[in-house]
Enzyme design. Structure first.
Site, PDB file in Angstrom:
ATOM      1  N   LYS A 115      -6.428   6.049 -11.372  1.00 16.30           N
ATOM      2  CA  LYS A 115      -5.220   5.653 -12.112  1.00 16.30           C
ATOM      3  C   LYS A 115      -5.529   4.440 -12.987  1.00 16.30           C
ATOM      4  O   LYS A 115      -5.108   4.360 -14.126  1.00 16.30           O
ATOM      5  CB  LYS A 115      -4.072   5.345 -11.163  1.00 16.30           C
ATOM      6  CG  LYS A 115      -2.835   5.056 -11.954  1.00 16.30           C
ATOM      7  CD  LYS A 115      -1.631   4.864 -11.109  1.00 16.30           C
ATOM      8  CE  LYS A 115      -0.719   3.888 -11.781  1.00 16.30           C
ATOM      9  NZ  LYS A 115      -1.108   2.501 -11.504  1.00 16.30           N
TER      10      LYS A 115
ATOM     11  N   GLY B 237      -9.348   3.820  -7.521  1.00 17.62           N
ATOM     12  CA  GLY B 237      -8.537   4.938  -8.004  1.00 17.62           C
ATOM     13  C   GLY B 237      -8.729   5.160  -9.496  1.00 17.62           C
ATOM     14  O   GLY B 237      -8.908   4.208 -10.266  1.00 17.62           O
TER      15      GLY B 237
ATOM     16  N   GLU C 251       0.432   5.932  -0.740  1.00 16.90           N
ATOM     17  CA  GLU C 251      -0.442   7.089  -0.498  1.00 16.90           C
ATOM     18  C   GLU C 251      -1.709   7.071  -1.371  1.00 16.90           C
ATOM     19  O   GLU C 251      -2.734   7.612  -0.979  1.00 16.90           O
ATOM     20  CB  GLU C 251       0.325   8.394  -0.784  1.00 16.90           C
ATOM     21  CG  GLU C 251       1.453   8.658   0.211  1.00 16.90           C
ATOM     22  CD  GLU C 251       0.951   8.900   1.624  1.00 16.90           C
ATOM     23  OE1 GLU C 251      -0.025   9.644   1.779  1.00 16.90           O
ATOM     24  OE2 GLU C 251       1.540   8.328   2.558  1.00 16.90           O
TER      25      GLU C 251
ATOM     26  N   SER D  24       2.245   0.526  -6.926  1.00 16.28           N
ATOM     27  CA  SER D  24       3.072  -0.484  -6.254  1.00 16.28           C
ATOM     28  C   SER D  24       4.187  -0.940  -7.182  1.00 16.28           C
ATOM     29  O   SER D  24       5.251  -1.358  -6.738  1.00 16.28           O
ATOM     30  CB  SER D  24       2.221  -1.688  -5.853  1.00 16.28           C
ATOM     31  OG  SER D  24       1.110  -1.245  -5.109  1.00 16.28           O
TER      32      SER D  24
ATOM     33  N   GLN E  44      -5.973 -12.376 -12.349  1.00 17.83           N
ATOM     34  CA  GLN E  44      -5.870 -11.216 -13.228  1.00 17.83           C
ATOM     35  C   GLN E  44      -4.474 -11.037 -13.835  1.00 17.83           C
ATOM     36  O   GLN E  44      -4.229 -10.057 -14.516  1.00 17.83           O
ATOM     37  CB  GLN E  44      -6.337  -9.950 -12.515  1.00 17.83           C
ATOM     38  CG  GLN E  44      -5.441  -9.464 -11.389  1.00 17.83           C
ATOM     39  CD  GLN E  44      -6.115  -8.355 -10.589  1.00 17.83           C
ATOM     40  OE1 GLN E  44      -7.048  -8.587  -9.830  1.00 17.83           O
ATOM     41  NE2 GLN E  44      -5.645  -7.131 -10.764  1.00 17.83           N
TER      42      GLN E  44
ATOM     43  N   HIS F  12      -3.465   4.363  -2.228  1.00 17.66           N
ATOM     44  CA  HIS F  12      -4.429   3.511  -1.509  1.00 17.66           C
ATOM     45  C   HIS F  12      -4.943   4.242  -0.277  1.00 17.66           C
ATOM     46  O   HIS F  12      -6.130   4.169   0.055  1.00 17.66           O
ATOM     47  CB  HIS F  12      -3.765   2.213  -1.043  1.00 17.66           C
ATOM     48  CG  HIS F  12      -3.263   1.338  -2.140  1.00 17.66           C
ATOM     49  ND1 HIS F  12      -1.925   1.135  -2.367  1.00 17.66           N
ATOM     50  CD2 HIS F  12      -3.922   0.600  -3.068  1.00 17.66           C
ATOM     51  CE1 HIS F  12      -1.773   0.302  -3.387  1.00 17.66           C
ATOM     52  NE2 HIS F  12      -2.967  -0.033  -3.834  1.00 17.66           N
TER      53      HIS F  12
ATOM     54  N   LYS G 152       1.483   7.392  -8.292  1.00 21.03           N
ATOM     55  CA  LYS G 152       1.882   6.367  -7.315  1.00 21.03           C
ATOM     56  C   LYS G 152       1.388   5.004  -7.782  1.00 21.03           C
ATOM     57  O   LYS G 152       0.247   4.871  -8.244  1.00 21.03           O
ATOM     58  CB  LYS G 152       1.259   6.678  -5.954  1.00 21.03           C
ATOM     59  CG  LYS G 152       1.714   8.006  -5.401  1.00 21.03           C
ATOM     60  CD  LYS G 152       2.298   7.865  -4.023  1.00 21.03           C
ATOM     61  CE  LYS G 152       2.699   9.237  -3.507  1.00 21.03           C
ATOM     62  NZ  LYS G 152       3.649   9.191  -2.421  1.00 21.03           N
TER      63      LYS G 152
ATOM     64  N   LEU H 279       0.814  -1.214   0.000  1.00 20.14           N
ATOM     65  CA  LEU H 279       0.000   0.000   0.000  1.00 20.14           C
ATOM     66  C   LEU H 279       0.848   1.266   0.000  1.00 20.14           C
ATOM     67  O   LEU H 279       1.905   1.318   0.611  1.00 20.14           O
ATOM     68  CB  LEU H 279      -0.916  -0.010   1.230  1.00 20.14           C
ATOM     69  CG  LEU H 279      -1.806  -1.261   1.350  1.00 20.14           C
ATOM     70  CD1 LEU H 279      -2.582  -1.228   2.660  1.00 20.14           C
ATOM     71  CD2 LEU H 279      -2.754  -1.382   0.169  1.00 20.14           C
TER      72      LEU H 279
HETATM   73  O1  PAF Z   1      -6.623  -2.386  -8.539  1.00 17.15           O
HETATM   74  C1  PAF Z   1      -6.262  -3.420  -7.945  1.00 17.15           C
HETATM   75  O2  PAF Z   1      -5.410  -3.395  -7.061  1.00 17.15           O
HETATM   76  C2  PAF Z   1      -6.880  -4.755  -8.321  1.00 17.15           C
HETATM   77  O3  PAF Z   1      -7.127  -4.838  -9.675  1.00 17.15           O
HETATM   78  C3  PAF Z   1      -8.170  -5.073  -7.508  1.00 17.15           C
HETATM   79  C4  PAF Z   1      -9.274  -4.090  -7.802  1.00 17.15           C
HETATM   80  C5  PAF Z   1      -7.849  -5.073  -6.024  1.00 17.15           C
HETATM   81  C6  PAF Z   1      -8.671  -6.474  -7.879  1.00 17.15           C
HETATM   82  O4  PAF Z   1      -7.723  -7.449  -7.605  1.00 17.15           O
END
Ligand code: PAF
Length: 279
Positions: free
Chosen positions: A149, A147, A35, A186, A61, A37, A184, A33
């Site tokens: 983004k 977000g 800023e 990860s 995903q 988030h 920002k 996580l």
């Molecule tokens: O944006 C994300 O971090 C991911 O796609 C989510 C929405 C948590 C689904 O895994």
């Protein structure tokens, strides 16, 4: 703050809260996580009585050659950040808790997922929709925060919720940037010092696009070309896409009109970064 790793624990806590008349805000994340988030969690904190954050690196995903294994994880640090908001509950399931043996049900859509990131990540949004709908069923939130983004993801989730009559309000929140303009993410953690500097080309190129739009330019082709020209000045950058689409339908637009998403995906070295503006 509770940290739960089973669906059952989350369900029973949320059931209790609902019985007591509390509203529930939900921020789904994949952890590590930052800023960005935190701004979603703060919005949830302002809007709702209770705040739930999920931390789950969703295997579904990621494509076969993507960064599932190397995706950064640090639950201890994440929990500390959540405490500062404060968050009431973290849901941190293992993949086996989310995808039981024999799992074979998916959520998918025909529109919205074929352009932008859907072109190079053909199964990505199916994974996102499936996990987000599952999380909605588990957490039963009144509001969920995403977000801007990941603008295509936000549009996809809004469409899914409308199409499938999911009883949750989706709140889109602005992109949070580093002081020098980098959005920002990860994945910024993958960048070495030189690449981190090169990554500024994303926000710089979008600023150039915005300047043209503010000056009255309406032709997508002209805007895309101007953005691409800026990106191409950076030797470490390789364009995946520069696109201009309708923000609700994620279909290409030739002439700017209504809510339009100008979105880019650029490889900086091996790291693929995305950024966008909505005009
Ligand atoms: O944006 C994300 O971090 C991911 O796609 C989510 C929405 C948590 C689904 O895994």
């Amino acid at each position: 703050m509770k940290i739960c790793d089973t669906v059952e624990e989350v369900r029973s806590q949320v059931k209790q809260w609902k019985k007591e008349g509390f509203s529930v805000g939900f921020v789904p994340t994949m952890g590590y996580l930052h800023e960005g988030h935190k701004s979603l969690m703060e919005k949830a904190r302002q809007t709702c009585d209770k705040v739930v954050v999920s931390i789950f690196v969703n295997p579904m995903q990621f494509g076969p050659t993507e960064d599932l294994e190397s995706y950064p994880r640090d639950l201890e640090k994440d929990a500390k950040l959540c405490e500062t908001v404060p968050v009431d509950l973290i849901f941190h399931p293992q993949p086996e808790e989310m995808y039981k043996d024999g799992f074979c049900s998916y959520v998918d859509m025909n529109g919205l997922t074929t352009e932008l990131c859907g072109k190079t990540r053909p199964t990505h949004f199916r994974g996102v929709q499936t996990v987000v709908l599952k999380l909605f069923h588990i957490v039963q939130p009144d509001y969920a925060f995403f977000g801007q983004k990941d603008a295509q993801q936000l549009a996809v989730i809004k469409r899914m919720v409308t199409d499938l009559n999911v009883d949750v309000k989706i709140v889109g929140c602005p992109i949070i940037r580093e002081e020098d303009g980098l959005a920002k993410s990860s994945r910024n953690t993958y960048l070495n010092k030189e690449e981190r500097q090169a990554a500024l080309i994303l926000s710089k190129s979008l600023a150039e696009g915005k300047k043209l739009i503010d000056a009255g330019e309406k032709q997508s082709a002209v805007i895309k070309k101007a953005i691409a020209n800026v990106i191409e000045t950076e030797p470490l950058a390789r364009i995946d896409y520069v696109d201009v689409v309708d923000f609700d339908t994620i279909t290409p637009v030739e002439t700017l009109n209504g809510s339009t998403l100008v979105a880019i995906a650029v490889y900086i070295g091996k790291t693929r970064l995305i950024d966008n503006i909505i005009v």
